[in-house]
Design an enzyme around this catalytic site. Structure first.
Site, PDB file in Angstrom:
ATOM      1  N   CYS A 105       0.825  -1.295  -0.211  1.00  0.00           N
ATOM      2  CA  CYS A 105      -0.154  -0.018   0.017  1.00  0.00           C
ATOM      3  C   CYS A 105       1.047   1.121  -0.029  1.00  0.00           C
ATOM      4  O   CYS A 105       1.749   1.271   0.780  1.00  0.00           O
ATOM      5  CB  CYS A 105      -0.745  -0.141   1.276  1.00  0.00           C
ATOM      6  SG  CYS A 105      -2.078   1.462   1.340  1.00  0.00           S
ATOM      7  N   PRO A 106       0.637   2.314  -0.714  1.00  0.00           N
ATOM      8  CA  PRO A 106      -0.474   2.289  -1.806  1.00  0.00           C
ATOM      9  C   PRO A 106      -0.249   1.916  -3.366  1.00  0.00           C
ATOM     10  O   PRO A 106      -1.005   2.162  -4.192  1.00  0.00           O
ATOM     11  CB  PRO A 106      -0.876   3.978  -1.743  1.00  0.00           C
ATOM     12  CG  PRO A 106       0.454   4.449  -1.758  1.00  0.00           C
ATOM     13  CD  PRO A 106       1.510   3.517  -0.765  1.00  0.00           C
TER      14      PRO A 106
END
Length: 81
Positions: A16-17
């Site tokens: 993430c992201p």
């Protein structure tokens, strides 16, 4: 039941992201109605990809998890040509 993919995004090993950022780029270049399969290893995609679909109006067709690998099938919003 197998699903037909127009595109495949391999986001294994990314955290993430990054998976959602790459998905945004793939979706942007797709035709409305096309399907992308996302393959990821980051557990946070279980939260992030459904939220991405909900926020942008794309259809989450299916999701599954097996041995630490997460797969998602999304259909791009809009009217197909």
């Amino acid at each position: 039941m197998p699903m037909t993919d127009d595109h495949v995004l391999d986001a294994r090993g990314l955290f993430c992201p990054e998976p959602v950022m790459l998905l945004h780029n793939v979706i942007r270049d797709m035709e409305a109605g096309q399907v992308v399969q996302v393959v990821a290893t980051d557990p946070s995609t279980q939260r992030d990809i459904p939220k991405f679909c909900s926020f942008l109006g794309h259809e989450l067709l299916r999701q599954e998890e097996s041995e630490g690998c997460y797969r998602y099938w999304l259909r791009k919003q809009g009217t197909a040509p």
